[in-house]
Design an enzyme around this catalytic site. Sequence first.
Site, short mmCIF file in Angstrom:
data_model
loop_
_atom_site.label_atom_id
_atom_site.label_comp_id
_atom_site.label_asym_id
_atom_site.label_seq_id
_atom_site.Cartn_x
_atom_site.Cartn_y
_atom_site.Cartn_z
N SER A 138 106.16 30.90 26.66
CA SER A 138 105.85 31.61 27.91
C SER A 138 107.11 32.33 28.33
O SER A 138 108.21 31.99 27.87
CB SER A 138 105.45 30.60 28.98
OG SER A 138 105.47 31.18 30.27
N TYR A 151 106.68 22.44 33.46
CA TYR A 151 106.24 23.50 32.54
C TYR A 151 107.46 24.27 32.00
O TYR A 151 107.60 24.48 30.79
CB TYR A 151 105.29 24.43 33.28
CG TYR A 151 104.63 25.49 32.46
CD1 TYR A 151 103.46 25.22 31.74
CD2 TYR A 151 105.13 26.80 32.41
CE1 TYR A 151 102.83 26.20 31.00
CE2 TYR A 151 104.50 27.78 31.67
CZ TYR A 151 103.35 27.49 30.97
OH TYR A 151 102.74 28.47 30.24
P1 NAD Z 1 93.38 27.48 28.47
O1 NAD Z 1 93.34 26.45 29.55
O2 NAD Z 1 92.41 28.62 28.50
O3 NAD Z 1 93.31 26.77 27.04
C1 NAD Z 1 94.12 25.67 26.72
C2 NAD Z 1 93.41 24.82 25.69
O4 NAD Z 1 94.27 23.73 25.36
C3 NAD Z 1 92.10 24.22 26.23
O5 NAD Z 1 91.05 24.43 25.31
C4 NAD Z 1 92.44 22.74 26.39
O6 NAD Z 1 91.31 21.87 26.19
C5 NAD Z 1 93.50 22.55 25.31
N1 NAD Z 1 94.34 21.39 25.61
C6 NAD Z 1 95.02 21.14 26.75
N2 NAD Z 1 95.60 19.93 26.69
C7 NAD Z 1 95.27 19.41 25.46
C8 NAD Z 1 95.55 18.18 24.82
N3 NAD Z 1 96.23 17.20 25.44
N4 NAD Z 1 95.07 17.97 23.58
C9 NAD Z 1 94.33 18.92 22.96
N5 NAD Z 1 94.01 20.10 23.54
C10 NAD Z 1 94.47 20.34 24.78
O7 NAD Z 1 94.90 28.01 28.51
P2 NAD Z 1 95.55 29.37 28.02
O8 NAD Z 1 95.81 30.16 29.25
O9 NAD Z 1 94.84 29.98 26.88
O10 NAD Z 1 96.98 28.81 27.54
C11 NAD Z 1 97.27 28.55 26.18
C12 NAD Z 1 98.79 28.46 26.02
O11 NAD Z 1 99.38 29.67 26.45
C13 NAD Z 1 99.43 27.35 26.85
O12 NAD Z 1 100.45 26.71 26.11
C14 NAD Z 1 100.04 28.10 28.02
O13 NAD Z 1 101.14 27.44 28.56
C15 NAD Z 1 100.41 29.41 27.35
N6 NAD Z 1 100.56 30.53 28.28
C16 NAD Z 1 99.49 30.93 29.04
C17 NAD Z 1 99.67 32.01 29.91
C18 NAD Z 1 98.53 32.51 30.78
O14 NAD Z 1 98.79 33.34 31.66
N7 NAD Z 1 97.29 32.11 30.58
C19 NAD Z 1 100.91 32.65 29.99
C20 NAD Z 1 101.96 32.19 29.19
C21 NAD Z 1 101.78 31.14 28.33
#
Ligand code: NAD
Length: 256
Positions: A138, A151
């Site tokens: 991120s 985080y």
């Molecule tokens: P999301 O919530 O849409 O998807 C996350 C997925 O991870 C879900 O399907 C969830 O079930 C799974 N997950 C969470 N904890 C888990 C565990 N303990 N075991 C197995 N699966 C697990 O989230 P997203 O927005 O797609 O984020 C994905 C990644 O991208 C994350 O690491 C997040 O920090 C990073 N990220 C997201 C953003 C954003 O703006 N959405 C920005 C920067 C980084």
Amino acid sequence: MPQHDHPSLRGRTVLVTGAASGIGRACAEAFAEAGAAVIVLDRDAAGAHRVAESVGGRALVADLAEVATLADDALAGVDADVVVNNAGFQHVAAIEDLDPAAFATMHAVMVESPFRIAQRLLPAMYARGWGRFVHVSSVHGLRASPYKSAYVTAKHGLEGLSKSLAVEGAGRGVTSNTICPGYVRTPLVEGQLADQAVSHGIDKQQVLDEVLLARTPVKRLIEPAEVARLAVFLCGPGSDSMSGSSYEMAGAWTAT
Ligand code: NAD
């Protein structure tokens, strides 16, 4: 589409964590489109099976917080040429109010499980002389924001793990990089937009411009498919020397 837009990963297997939703799902789709066999890991069993079916891959249901048993249990028999460490979640609290258990769980899912996965899969990558790690970090792997200490700390840890994998994998065909997105249009962020529009009494566009994207010169959300495209690129032709780097996709956030 020109060939370079779809680097062929035919014959490769990719393990994508957190692939039932958002960025992980987009990565599963993009790697499948590039020809790879996809292992869709998520703790959401229904979601993992749904995505696995849609990309012609296989579901692996596991809770990455269960780090002690991960290698011998969920990962038993799993082999992959590419790992996309994507699973993660947010927890917002001031440091003095943050539950230490939430801090520990975030590190288990976002730092220790990528370490355990690497430990389990690296020997076969080294034996084949080829492997790729892409960690969805991120912009908070590079910068801090208030109330996101667990985080921010975990993502900085993931940046360190990625660099360590890169230096140890050098000369053995294994690369490791992070992708550092700003706000991506996922269900989580859409929910934040709607909630904050209500709590601030302003419309969603204003929340986007003045709250979420206040520090971001490029005033738009990133699409999950854009992150996935970069992840595939980091595993495709010409990527052998792309290692140990952090690739920002954050609309010039850190340029200001
Ligand atoms: P999301 O919530 O849409 O998807 C996350 C997925 O991870 C879900 O399907 C969830 O079930 C799974 N997950 C969470 N904890 C888990 C565990 N303990 N075991 C197995 N699966 C697990 O989230 P997203 O927005 O797609 O984020 C994905 C990644 O991208 C994350 O690491 C997040 O920090 C990073 N990220 C997201 C953003 C954003 O703006 N959405 C920005 C920067 C980084």
